[in-house]
Design an enzyme around this catalytic site. Structure first.
Site, mmCIF file in Angstrom:
data_model
loop_
_atom_site.group_PDB
_atom_site.id
_atom_site.type_symbol
_atom_site.label_atom_id
_atom_site.label_comp_id
_atom_site.label_asym_id
_atom_site.label_seq_id
_atom_site.Cartn_x
_atom_site.Cartn_y
_atom_site.Cartn_z
ATOM 1 N N LYS A 112 0.633 -1.613 0.016
ATOM 2 C CA LYS A 112 -0.134 0.115 0.090
ATOM 3 C C LYS A 112 0.670 1.578 0.124
ATOM 4 C CE LYS A 112 -4.077 -2.205 2.238
ATOM 5 N NZ LYS A 112 -4.884 -2.861 2.689
ATOM 6 N N LYS A 190 -4.556 -10.101 -11.036
ATOM 7 C CA LYS A 190 -5.698 -10.509 -10.094
ATOM 8 C C LYS A 190 -7.067 -9.738 -9.432
ATOM 9 C CE LYS A 190 -6.398 -9.624 -5.087
ATOM 10 N NZ LYS A 190 -6.422 -10.164 -4.161
ATOM 11 N N LYS A 193 -10.666 -4.119 -6.606
ATOM 12 C CA LYS A 193 -10.926 -2.516 -6.944
ATOM 13 C C LYS A 193 -9.961 -1.633 -6.992
ATOM 14 C CE LYS A 193 -11.935 -2.930 -1.806
ATOM 15 N NZ LYS A 193 -12.284 -4.182 -1.562
HETATM 16 P P1 ADP Z 1 -10.023 -6.450 -3.654
HETATM 17 O O1 ADP Z 1 -8.542 -6.582 -4.092
HETATM 18 O O2 ADP Z 1 -11.005 -5.822 -4.090
HETATM 19 O O3 ADP Z 1 -9.166 -4.416 -2.424
HETATM 20 P P2 ADP Z 1 -9.990 -7.012 -0.529
HETATM 21 O O4 ADP Z 1 -8.269 -6.940 -0.267
HETATM 22 O O5 ADP Z 1 -10.379 -6.153 0.236
HETATM 23 O O6 ADP Z 1 -10.568 -7.442 -2.129
HETATM 24 O O7 ADP Z 1 -10.341 -8.910 -0.077
HETATM 25 C C1 ADP Z 1 -11.670 -9.763 0.515
HETATM 26 C C2 ADP Z 1 -11.895 -11.379 0.430
HETATM 27 O O8 ADP Z 1 -12.173 -11.261 -0.778
HETATM 28 C C3 ADP Z 1 -10.103 -10.802 1.015
HETATM 29 O O9 ADP Z 1 -10.819 -13.118 2.089
HETATM 30 C C4 ADP Z 1 -9.532 -12.166 -0.589
HETATM 31 O O10 ADP Z 1 -8.740 -12.764 -0.299
HETATM 32 C C5 ADP Z 1 -10.634 -12.515 -1.077
HETATM 33 N N1 ADP Z 1 -9.670 -11.798 -3.278
HETATM 34 C C6 ADP Z 1 -10.367 -10.565 -3.327
HETATM 35 N N2 ADP Z 1 -9.468 -10.109 -4.830
HETATM 36 C C7 ADP Z 1 -9.171 -11.719 -4.550
HETATM 37 C C8 ADP Z 1 -9.799 -12.879 -6.075
HETATM 38 N N3 ADP Z 1 -8.893 -11.789 -7.004
HETATM 39 N N4 ADP Z 1 -9.439 -14.051 -6.152
HETATM 40 C C9 ADP Z 1 -9.631 -14.424 -4.734
HETATM 41 N N5 ADP Z 1 -9.895 -14.011 -3.717
HETATM 42 C C10 ADP Z 1 -9.959 -12.523 -4.223
#
Ligand code: ADP
Ligand code: TRP
Length: 324
Positions: A112, A190, A193
């Site tokens: 980050k 991956k 958001k």
């Molecule tokens: P983002 O990457 O969109 O900010 P978060 O980090 O808030 O998403 O992730 C929330 C949950 O969803 C976590 O448990 C994370 O491991 C899962 N997750 C997020 N993106 C993916 C992805 N592309 N594939 C599988 N799991 C994901």
């Protein structure tokens, strides 16, 4: 008795990656027995969100999403993190037995910062709060995506340091990594958001079509035989199609020739399949949005159950370290 716990941050609209990587496992797990705690990590979201109205809306969105997918809130304790302030007390106690180096090595923090986020103290100590979440409920399994594994290892370290100093207060948690480890986004990275390559879970109709239309393809014509592994669309189709149908599409793409499906066909099938897959939850979500009191009631009941457990752990920790 196995105790499962996981949290998800209310930091935006939820996408396919969140569903297949996290929510789906959380919703399915309680049927297999054990105790389950799932929560909306709103304290954590404060590390990035500075907009109260938006934060409130996103908290509601996470709540409604879990309920729309049918989380059994009798078997699972479903709650909002900030309804259990005991976790912030535990986070403090854990911080005091943890070296700076442990947090300085946290990959998620460093990512980050590298992406230009001005780090607050809260962002830095985020893993201590997450450890408190995990340890407060004596959980032994923490189902999360692979990006969270290091945070769970930090929780193991923190529990071990505290226990070594003060005696056995905390249970050692184990990560349990989702089999759908990585859902790719529109560009093949991956889905996230923060990369802007996501598809909203409840996207439907034109919006869904438009999003799927942006999935990256190349200029190879339909008749050219292709290795299915080189076609990103298959990594998304596999989320929705059964094995037999997926194998058939792959076979036709691999064979090529006249009548082989082009990327447009695959996209069309993806839109239909995703639309149908999420339709029941989409309808349930609409109902829940019209009944906020019901959602509040569920969260209040969850908070009460979660808090009873967290309070007991907090009291144990206070006593062990000499604050009682
Ligand atoms: P983002 O990457 O969109 O900010 P978060 O980090 O808030 O998403 O992730 C929330 C949950 O969803 C976590 O448990 C994370 O491991 C899962 N997750 C997020 N993106 C993916 C992805 N592309 N594939 C599988 N799991 C994901
Ligand atoms: N940090 C997690 C995420 O961003 C959310 C979270 C907070 C969590 N506390 C937790 C996950 C405890 C599992 C256990 O996805």
């Amino acid at each position: 008795m196995s105790i499962y716990l996981s949290g998800i941050q209310p930091s935006g609209l939820l996408h396919w990656g969140n569903y297949f990587g996290a929510i789906r496992q959380h919703v399915a797990a309680p049927a297999a027995g054990g105790e389950h705690f799932y929560f909306i990590a709103d304290y954590h979201a404060l590390t990035t969100s500075k907009n109260p109205a938006e934060l409130r809306e996103w908290v509601r969105e996470v709540a409604v999403t879990y309920l729309a997918f049918g989380l059994d809130v009798e078997r699972a304790v479903f709650f909002r993190q900030s309804d259990v302030p005991e976790v912030t007390e535990l986070a403090w106690m854990l911080s005091c037995v943890t070296g700076m180096g442990v947090l300085e090595r946290a990959v998620s923090y460093r990512d980050k910062v590298e992406r230009g986020l001005q780090p607050s103290v809260g962002l830095f100590t985020y893993p201590a709060l997450m450890s408190a979440d995990i340890l407060a409920y004596d959980s032994n399994f923490v189902p999360v995506g692979p990006d969270q594994q290091q945070h769970i290892e930090i929780a193991q370290d923190m529990a071990a340091s505290f226990n070594a100093l003060y005696g056995p207060v905390f249970v050692r948690p184990e990560p349990s990594i989702s089999p759908f480890a990585k859902v790719p986004g529109l560009d093949g990275q991956k889905m996230s958001k923060s990369y802007g390559n996501h598809i909203w879970l409840f996207a439907s109709g034109k919006e869904l079509k438009k999003a799927v239309g942006r999935v990256v393809t190349d200029s190879r014509p339909p008749e050219e035989p292709k290795d299915p592994a080189s076609v990103l669309l298959f990594d998304l189709l596999r989320l929705f199609l059964d094995d037999a149908e997926l194998a058939e599409w792959k076979r036709r793409v691999q064979t090529g020739g006249a009548g082989a499906p082009g990327y447009g066909h695959l996209k069309q099938r993806l839109v239909e399949a995703a639309e149908a897959f999420f339709a029941p939850a989409r309808a349930r979500r609409e109902e829940l949005l019209r009944d906020p009191a019901e959602v509040d009631r569920v969260l209040a009941r969850g908070a009460e159950r979660a808090r009873a457990r967290a309070r007991a752990t907090r009291d144990r920790a206070l006593a062990a370290c000499g604050l009682r």
